[in-house]
Design an enzyme around this catalytic site. Sequence first.
Site, PDB file in Angstrom:
ATOM      1  N   ARG A 178      12.001  27.434  14.118  1.00  0.00           N
ATOM      2  CA  ARG A 178      11.035  28.500  14.374  1.00  0.00           C
ATOM      3  C   ARG A 178      11.657  29.885  14.243  1.00  0.00           C
ATOM      4  O   ARG A 178      10.970  30.865  14.028  1.00  0.00           O
ATOM      5  CB  ARG A 178      10.474  28.352  15.788  1.00  0.00           C
ATOM      6  CG  ARG A 178       9.746  27.073  16.032  1.00  0.00           C
ATOM      7  CD  ARG A 178       9.536  26.867  17.515  1.00  0.00           C
ATOM      8  NE  ARG A 178       8.856  27.993  18.121  1.00  0.00           N
ATOM      9  CZ  ARG A 178       7.547  28.207  18.045  1.00  0.00           C
ATOM     10  NH1 ARG A 178       6.787  27.345  17.421  1.00  0.00           N
ATOM     11  NH2 ARG A 178       7.002  29.245  18.620  1.00  0.00           N
ATOM     12  N   ARG A 182      18.832  35.393   9.049  1.00  0.00           N
ATOM     13  CA  ARG A 182      18.793  36.265   7.863  1.00  0.00           C
ATOM     14  C   ARG A 182      20.140  36.914   7.604  1.00  0.00           C
ATOM     15  O   ARG A 182      20.901  37.161   8.532  1.00  0.00           O
ATOM     16  CB  ARG A 182      17.781  37.392   8.074  1.00  0.00           C
ATOM     17  CG  ARG A 182      16.392  36.931   8.401  1.00  0.00           C
ATOM     18  CD  ARG A 182      15.441  38.089   8.193  1.00  0.00           C
ATOM     19  NE  ARG A 182      14.116  37.757   8.689  1.00  0.00           N
ATOM     20  CZ  ARG A 182      13.637  38.159   9.858  1.00  0.00           C
ATOM     21  NH1 ARG A 182      14.370  38.924  10.643  1.00  0.00           N
ATOM     22  NH2 ARG A 182      12.436  37.801  10.231  1.00  0.00           N
ATOM     23  N   ARG A 256       7.152  20.870  29.381  1.00  0.00           N
ATOM     24  CA  ARG A 256       7.790  21.943  30.121  1.00  0.00           C
ATOM     25  C   ARG A 256       6.697  22.902  30.572  1.00  0.00           C
ATOM     26  O   ARG A 256       5.728  23.155  29.840  1.00  0.00           O
ATOM     27  CB  ARG A 256       8.807  22.708  29.261  1.00  0.00           C
ATOM     28  CG  ARG A 256      10.064  21.943  28.995  1.00  0.00           C
ATOM     29  CD  ARG A 256      10.834  21.575  30.242  1.00  0.00           C
ATOM     30  NE  ARG A 256      11.673  22.671  30.717  1.00  0.00           N
ATOM     31  CZ  ARG A 256      12.329  22.626  31.867  1.00  0.00           C
ATOM     32  NH1 ARG A 256      12.214  21.560  32.674  1.00  0.00           N
ATOM     33  NH2 ARG A 256      13.094  23.625  32.215  1.00  0.00           N
ATOM     34  N   ARG A 287      13.126  35.077  29.853  1.00  0.00           N
ATOM     35  CA  ARG A 287      12.806  36.350  29.211  1.00  0.00           C
ATOM     36  C   ARG A 287      12.009  37.226  30.157  1.00  0.00           C
ATOM     37  O   ARG A 287      11.400  36.749  31.112  1.00  0.00           O
ATOM     38  CB  ARG A 287      12.087  36.161  27.880  1.00  0.00           C
ATOM     39  CG  ARG A 287      11.015  35.139  27.832  1.00  0.00           C
ATOM     40  CD  ARG A 287      10.569  34.863  26.385  1.00  0.00           C
ATOM     41  NE  ARG A 287       9.720  33.700  26.361  1.00  0.00           N
ATOM     42  CZ  ARG A 287       9.299  33.093  25.259  1.00  0.00           C
ATOM     43  NH1 ARG A 287       9.656  33.538  24.082  1.00  0.00           N
ATOM     44  NH2 ARG A 287       8.527  32.029  25.338  1.00  0.00           N
ATOM     45  N   GLU A 310       9.938  35.343  33.169  1.00  0.00           N
ATOM     46  CA  GLU A 310       9.479  33.989  32.817  1.00  0.00           C
ATOM     47  C   GLU A 310      10.536  32.959  33.216  1.00  0.00           C
ATOM     48  O   GLU A 310      11.699  33.077  32.817  1.00  0.00           O
ATOM     49  CB  GLU A 310       9.228  33.945  31.304  1.00  0.00           C
ATOM     50  CG  GLU A 310       8.810  32.591  30.783  1.00  0.00           C
ATOM     51  CD  GLU A 310       8.519  32.636  29.276  1.00  0.00           C
ATOM     52  OE1 GLU A 310       7.905  33.617  28.792  1.00  0.00           O
ATOM     53  OE2 GLU A 310       8.930  31.692  28.590  1.00  0.00           O
ATOM     54  N   TYR A 358       4.322  21.293  19.133  1.00  0.00           N
ATOM     55  CA  TYR A 358       4.708  22.666  19.451  1.00  0.00           C
ATOM     56  C   TYR A 358       4.096  23.575  18.378  1.00  0.00           C
ATOM     57  O   TYR A 358       4.748  23.995  17.434  1.00  0.00           O
ATOM     58  CB  TYR A 358       6.230  22.702  19.421  1.00  0.00           C
ATOM     59  CG  TYR A 358       6.926  23.940  19.919  1.00  0.00           C
ATOM     60  CD1 TYR A 358       6.253  25.026  20.446  1.00  0.00           C
ATOM     61  CD2 TYR A 358       8.310  24.003  19.867  1.00  0.00           C
ATOM     62  CE1 TYR A 358       6.942  26.132  20.898  1.00  0.00           C
ATOM     63  CE2 TYR A 358       9.008  25.092  20.315  1.00  0.00           C
ATOM     64  CZ  TYR A 358       8.313  26.161  20.825  1.00  0.00           C
ATOM     65  OH  TYR A 358       9.014  27.250  21.260  1.00  0.00           O
ATOM     66  N   ASP A 360       2.185  26.898  16.768  1.00  0.00           N
ATOM     67  CA  ASP A 360       1.894  28.324  16.913  1.00  0.00           C
ATOM     68  C   ASP A 360       0.386  28.525  16.838  1.00  0.00           C
ATOM     69  O   ASP A 360      -0.349  27.645  16.396  1.00  0.00           O
ATOM     70  CB  ASP A 360       2.550  29.109  15.771  1.00  0.00           C
ATOM     71  CG  ASP A 360       4.014  29.377  16.059  1.00  0.00           C
ATOM     72  OD1 ASP A 360       4.386  29.426  17.241  1.00  0.00           O
ATOM     73  OD2 ASP A 360       4.790  29.527  15.105  1.00  0.00           O
TER      74      ASP A 360
HETATM   75  N1  UDP Z   1      15.833  30.106  21.376  1.00  0.00           N
HETATM   76  C1  UDP Z   1      17.114  30.339  21.854  1.00  0.00           C
HETATM   77  N2  UDP Z   1      17.464  31.606  22.190  1.00  0.00           N
HETATM   78  C2  UDP Z   1      16.621  32.653  22.089  1.00  0.00           C
HETATM   79  C3  UDP Z   1      15.316  32.413  21.610  1.00  0.00           C
HETATM   80  C4  UDP Z   1      14.949  31.138  21.281  1.00  0.00           C
HETATM   81  O1  UDP Z   1      17.892  29.422  21.970  1.00  0.00           O
HETATM   82  O2  UDP Z   1      16.999  33.797  22.428  1.00  0.00           O
HETATM   83  C5  UDP Z   1      15.463  28.709  21.021  1.00  0.00           C
HETATM   84  C6  UDP Z   1      14.888  27.975  22.247  1.00  0.00           C
HETATM   85  O3  UDP Z   1      15.287  26.618  22.183  1.00  0.00           O
HETATM   86  C7  UDP Z   1      13.404  28.159  22.055  1.00  0.00           C
HETATM   87  C8  UDP Z   1      13.259  28.071  20.540  1.00  0.00           C
HETATM   88  O4  UDP Z   1      14.443  28.714  20.042  1.00  0.00           O
HETATM   89  O5  UDP Z   1      12.680  27.157  22.720  1.00  0.00           O
HETATM   90  C9  UDP Z   1      12.024  28.749  19.980  1.00  0.00           C
HETATM   91  O6  UDP Z   1      11.987  30.087  20.401  1.00  0.00           O
HETATM   92  P1  UDP Z   1      10.631  30.957  20.404  1.00  0.00           P
HETATM   93  O7  UDP Z   1      10.980  32.355  20.740  1.00  0.00           O
HETATM   94  O8  UDP Z   1       9.933  30.687  19.119  1.00  0.00           O
HETATM   95  O9  UDP Z   1       9.870  30.265  21.597  1.00  0.00           O
HETATM   96  P2  UDP Z   1       8.367  30.429  22.134  1.00  0.00           P
HETATM   97  O10 UDP Z   1       8.007  31.893  22.012  1.00  0.00           O
HETATM   98  O11 UDP Z   1       7.502  29.517  21.354  1.00  0.00           O
HETATM   99  O12 UDP Z   1       8.494  29.997  23.561  1.00  0.00           O
END
Ligand code: UDP
Length: 388
Positions: A178, A182, A256, A287, A310, A358, A360
Amino acid sequence: MNLGGLRYLVVGAGLWGLVLAERIASQLGERVLVLDRRSHSGGNCYAAKDSETGIERHIYGTHVFHTSLPRVWEYLNRFTSFTNYRHRVYTEYRGRVHPLPLGLAAINSFYGFRLKPWEMEEFIRKESGGGEFPDPANLEEKAVSLVGRPLYEAFIKGYSQKQWGRHPRELPPEIISRLPVRSSYNTDYFDDLWQGMPSQGYTALFARLLRHPLIDLQLGVEYASIADMVPKDCQILYSGPIDAFFNYSRGALEWRGLRFEWETVPYSDYQGTAVMNQADLEVACTRIHEFKHLHPERGHHGPKSVIAREYPTACQPGDEPYYPVNTTDNECLHAAYLQDASELPRVIFGGRLGSYKYLDMDKTIASALECFDQLRARQGLDYWEKKS
Ligand code: UDP
């Protein structure tokens, strides 16, 4: 509640259910009842204005719309316009702040280097042990192969451990797919062609999806409480958890959950960005959201801001499920429920909870539109759209 003669029942007023309800009402000209056990529509995209500051709070965490699917973009634009917001995320690790996603900006910030794009590939190859994992079997192997071990240890390991409640070695590699990696300074969190926030907010978007007179929305209603009254030939479109539908007869699927701690802070700008990730394992939250940054065009310059911390949680049956945990064991259990589902031709399961995927937002809408195509094909109706 009068269910007599009902031909379409949508369980769950999240995006999948709302899109299907809208299509059924406007294209098939059929009455459709939408149920949700919560007191609002919109599922986890639900947002509400904070009464003190006027800031739109995303009650289940930040949702930024992004897609590269023309059909989804065209469809949604019939109901809302979008702002030109571009999502940028930062992460805190050991007292420092770095930009995400993992790219030249993050790598140079983390190491204090000034690598050029053409030096990055060679650098990552060395950092990951020279192509240690050509065919990654889990999240750890995948992340190390993409960005090398030190960056994995810093940005992925602790965050993912907190998010998923297990070691990244026990998680599927797709989770990290996801996040783009880059070799440029582009720090957009998403690669998609179209991105933005609904100009009038998510609640206005859901209201427009629901406004057809043939749609009846009933909130605060558990499907189980009316299941016996549903006519036998009614088509059920179910986007609640599939294990709950079968009353957990084969056991509970693992999910989760999330818990949010809300605070109105005495700063006009608390953290300078909408989402600040917390990569340290010792920091319990994953976060911090600051919602005013999602709508800079609204000019929220007041002296206060609204933030939410969160915290991922284990999820018991009956708790609010957020993320499916797609390990092999859970996938096997899900396959068994799918087998049960195949014996119920009048029930279609979908959405993040119903399909245990999972997804989007845009993929959820795409799957609802595809599901509607199938429904319509099954009805033998022609494909020309009626005017909505
Ligand atoms: N992830 C991580 N560190 C970060 C952000 C994301 O390890 O700083 C990993 C983590 O396993 C997460 C996944 O990447 O569940 C997908 O992140 P995303 O931000 O897409 O999660 P969402 O917004 O769907 O909760």
